[in-house]
Design an enzyme around this catalytic site. Structure first.
Site, PDB file in Angstrom:
ATOM      1  CG  ASP A  73     -73.260  19.857 -34.287  1.00 25.46           C
ATOM      2  OD1 ASP A  73     -72.451  20.651 -33.996  1.00 25.46           O
ATOM      3  OD2 ASP A  73     -73.053  19.264 -35.414  1.00 25.46           O
ATOM      4  CB  SER A  74     -72.746  18.506 -28.650  1.00 28.83           C
ATOM      5  OG  SER A  74     -72.770  17.103 -29.196  1.00 28.83           O
ATOM      6  N   GLY A  75     -70.805  18.937 -31.419  1.00 28.54           N
ATOM      7  CA  GLY A  75     -69.333  18.593 -31.884  1.00 28.54           C
ATOM      8  C   GLY A  75     -69.021  16.969 -31.935  1.00 28.54           C
ATOM      9  N   GLY A  76     -69.760  16.420 -31.066  1.00 25.67           N
ATOM     10  CA  GLY A  76     -69.370  15.047 -30.793  1.00 25.67           C
ATOM     11  C   GLY A  76     -69.744  14.443 -32.146  1.00 25.67           C
ATOM     12  CG  PHE A  77     -72.598  13.245 -36.064  1.00 25.02           C
ATOM     13  CD1 PHE A  77     -72.934  11.792 -35.925  1.00 25.02           C
ATOM     14  CD2 PHE A  77     -72.471  13.678 -37.471  1.00 25.02           C
ATOM     15  CE1 PHE A  77     -73.394  11.101 -37.053  1.00 25.02           C
ATOM     16  CE2 PHE A  77     -72.639  12.779 -38.524  1.00 25.02           C
ATOM     17  CZ  PHE A  77     -72.995  11.530 -38.395  1.00 25.02           C
ATOM     18  CG  ASP A 127     -73.891  12.732 -28.636  1.00 25.37           C
ATOM     19  OD1 ASP A 127     -73.053  13.897 -28.963  1.00 25.37           O
ATOM     20  OD2 ASP A 127     -74.802  12.242 -29.236  1.00 25.37           O
ATOM     21  CD  GLN A 179     -75.972   8.550 -29.239  1.00 27.99           C
ATOM     22  OE1 GLN A 179     -76.308   7.675 -29.742  1.00 27.99           O
ATOM     23  NE2 GLN A 179     -75.717   9.836 -29.824  1.00 27.99           N
ATOM     24  N   GLY A 206     -77.533   9.100 -33.514  1.00 23.78           N
ATOM     25  CA  GLY A 206     -77.097   7.695 -33.444  1.00 23.78           C
ATOM     26  C   GLY A 206     -78.042   6.832 -34.558  1.00 23.78           C
ATOM     27  CG  ASP A 256     -79.748  17.818 -38.248  1.00 26.79           C
ATOM     28  OD1 ASP A 256     -80.079  17.055 -37.344  1.00 26.79           O
ATOM     29  OD2 ASP A 256     -78.513  17.779 -39.061  1.00 26.79           O
ATOM     30  CB  CYS A 295     -91.704  22.616 -57.056  1.00 26.88           C
ATOM     31  SG  CYS A 295     -90.633  23.159 -55.806  1.00 26.88           S
ATOM     32  CB  CYS A 297     -88.444  25.712 -54.797  1.00 23.99           C
ATOM     33  SG  CYS A 297     -87.911  25.417 -56.286  1.00 23.99           S
ATOM     34  CB  CYS A 300     -89.824  25.254 -59.524  1.00 22.00           C
ATOM     35  SG  CYS A 300     -89.051  23.601 -59.546  1.00 22.00           S
ATOM     36  CG  HIS A 327     -86.480  21.739 -56.247  1.00 18.43           C
ATOM     37  ND1 HIS A 327     -87.723  21.822 -56.781  1.00 18.43           N
ATOM     38  CD2 HIS A 327     -86.188  20.442 -55.873  1.00 18.43           C
ATOM     39  CE1 HIS A 327     -88.086  20.709 -56.967  1.00 18.43           C
ATOM     40  NE2 HIS A 327     -87.524  19.843 -56.490  1.00 18.43           N
TER      41      HIS A 327
END
Lengths: 340, 340
Positions: A73-77, A127, A179, A206, A256, A295, A297, A300, A327
């Site tokens: 990611d860009s670091g903005g969030f 952003d 955004q 956003g 994500d 499941c 996974c 399980c 899981h």
């Protein structure tokens, strides 16, 4: 979707490897859930160990042992959600590193440099985010959208400059972020702007930041007809099974979210029908069955009982969070596979 | 050594699965270090989830997913080291459960019942431990040795009663514990007493509790000629590579210790030559190599660098402690394998 690291099938969900690793999991364990792409956080990796150290160690893939594609990611969030002292100007964002106390500046250009040094395969434009505070929202949202667009152009220019000598096939992908909060006019403008540039993918930023499910779904429904069929679409921060399904059915390719792993570490797991169970509950103290008998996974399939997992959670054994994370990750990957 | 669960090769080291699991590790990961037998703590499992719950869930093997032999300690050492409010009488030990605040009584008979309910393959007699406080040591040590012997006879009687209907080959083994602190006369008396009973193995308790290395080695050297060649010998609580080697060379077959896993979780690892490194140290911030290039453990073979492990430790990711635990466990198993 083709990246320089590998081609992957859409739709897909990216586990969050904040500092290069998905907490408590080895890369091979993450891959075994069906994950194809990892998301790593530029903000955290810039602060520690620093992108220059990662670069010296051969880049994020070699550093972390994950050989598939990595999106940063860009670091903005993170600046928006984690940094307490921050100042946003046209140039970029200044914030205080909580660990060292030092002031750190991230600009669109700096974000490109960091992500390229990390060795990311999918780079996100830097952003400007707004919160949902209704008092500030109107003015700030419009301002933030306009700035996000100007920053996107700076990101593209810097990205092209820094990758000028790299053959096209060896370059990472670059995604722009739309955004606009819950304002449809602004959202449309933003999506159209991002799609008008040379980016490889469109991210919807956003959303999933505290608004209600209905508001999010309304927006996804509104945006669906606007997507450029030649560009990948990535809905950032979404990982609730219901939201994932709704978004896939409305044209989204990538996701994500920290939910599957963070919830898992707290004992919360999804079972058939998108129901949530908390494994710490007393009702599981003598429960012989696996988390979910339908499941496939690792947890399980290995036959770890709910009773054993509850016991491990009570004993604060990290193995509990690991197994519940596996899981939950598998739960989301199975949804993606079903749609494929 | 043959147990009802499997035959194992001596000498061997038992990883400590306090509550049924080795912290942060799956059974298959523990087995891959070369571990053959796990040690689980009666004290902790009695308090939670309780031996009746474990029994209802099919016993410790089924509960934890470990199929090899399991040794349970008697609870005596934990009462001695962990319980703050305790009273020792001829009948047994009364202590306060730190979690519930309730008073709990463990007698030799109770310890046998708990360990049998847990489904242990190697059961330890309930012993009376003394500390190293020199003011109390003389009287208390002798008293404790005598009581340990009387309790051993009660353990044997109760064990025989509770397993009377079980065919010999399906019964767990029973080990007696010799005490005596650093007093050679008492130690000899205790070893000879335990060996005179019908137990399958002799455990040396009350060493590695704070005395110096020289005192421990002196005692092991003194005891070596006294061992009955028909009985397995188990040195409790020892796991430092140097002590392990010294003890193996002085007739010891079995070991357990929390060191490899506890140290590992704190970043401390053994490398060639029994040296200790702390992976959290700044000197490893850009160190590309594995923990030990001569090591065949999972962490070293997967190529996780010291720099990556240091980064994970700094980020408090449990994966760091897991990988360092695996490394340290393998380190001790390799010592045992070398002696075999």
């Amino acid at each position: 979707m083709t990246t320089r690291a590998a081609s992957v099938k859409t739709p897909f969900f990216m586990p969050v490897a904040t500092r290069g690793a998905v907490k408590s999991l080895e890369p091979a364990e993450v891959a075994a859930t069906g994950a194809q792409v990892l998301l790593a956080n530029t903000y955290h990796l810039h602060l520690a160990p620093g992108e220059k150290t990662v670069k010296k160690l051969g880049g994020l893939h070699s550093f972390s042992g994950w050989n598939g594609p990595i999106l940063t990611d860009s670091g903005g969030f993170q600046v928006f959600s984690l940094a307490h002292v921050r100042k946003i100007t046209e140039d970029g964002v200044t914030f205080k590193d909580p660990a060292s106390g030092q002031m750190v500046v991230i600009t669109p250009e700096k974000s490109m440099q960091i992500q390229l040094d990390l060795g990311s395969d999918i780079i996100m434009a830097f952003d400007d985010l707004t919160g949902l505070d209704p008092a500030k929202a109107k003015v700030r949202t419009e301002e933030a959208v306009e700035r996000t667009h100007r920053w996107l152009l700076r990101c593209i220019a810097e990205f092209n400059k820094l990758t000028a000598k790299t053959p096209k096939a060896k370059r990472p992908l670059l995604f722009g972020i739309a955004q606009g909060g819950l304002n449809k006019e602004l959202r449309q403008k933003s999506v159209e702007f991002v799609q008008s540039t040379e980016v490889d993918g469109l991210a919807i930023g956003g959303l999933s930041v505290g608004e209600g499910t209905k508001d999010m779904h309304d927006m996804l429904e509104f945006l669906a007809p606007l997507y450029d069929p030649t560009k990948i679409r990535y809905l950032m921060g979404v990982g609730e099974p219901g939201n994932l399904k709704f978004a896939i059915e409305h044209g989204i390719d990538m996701f994500d979210c920290v939910l599957p792993t963070r919830n898992g570490r707290h004992g919360s797991v999804w079972v058939s029908g998108d129901k949530k169970l908390n494994l710490k509950n007393g009702q599981f103290a003598a429960s012989k069955g696996p988390i979910d008998k339908n499941c496939d996974c690792h947890a399980c399939q290995q036959g770890y009982s709910r009773a054993f997992l509850r016991h491990l959670f009570k004993a604060a054994d990290p193995l509990a969070g690991k197994l519940a994370s596996l899981h939950n990750l598998r739960y989301l990957q199975r949804i993606c596979e079903d749609y494929r």
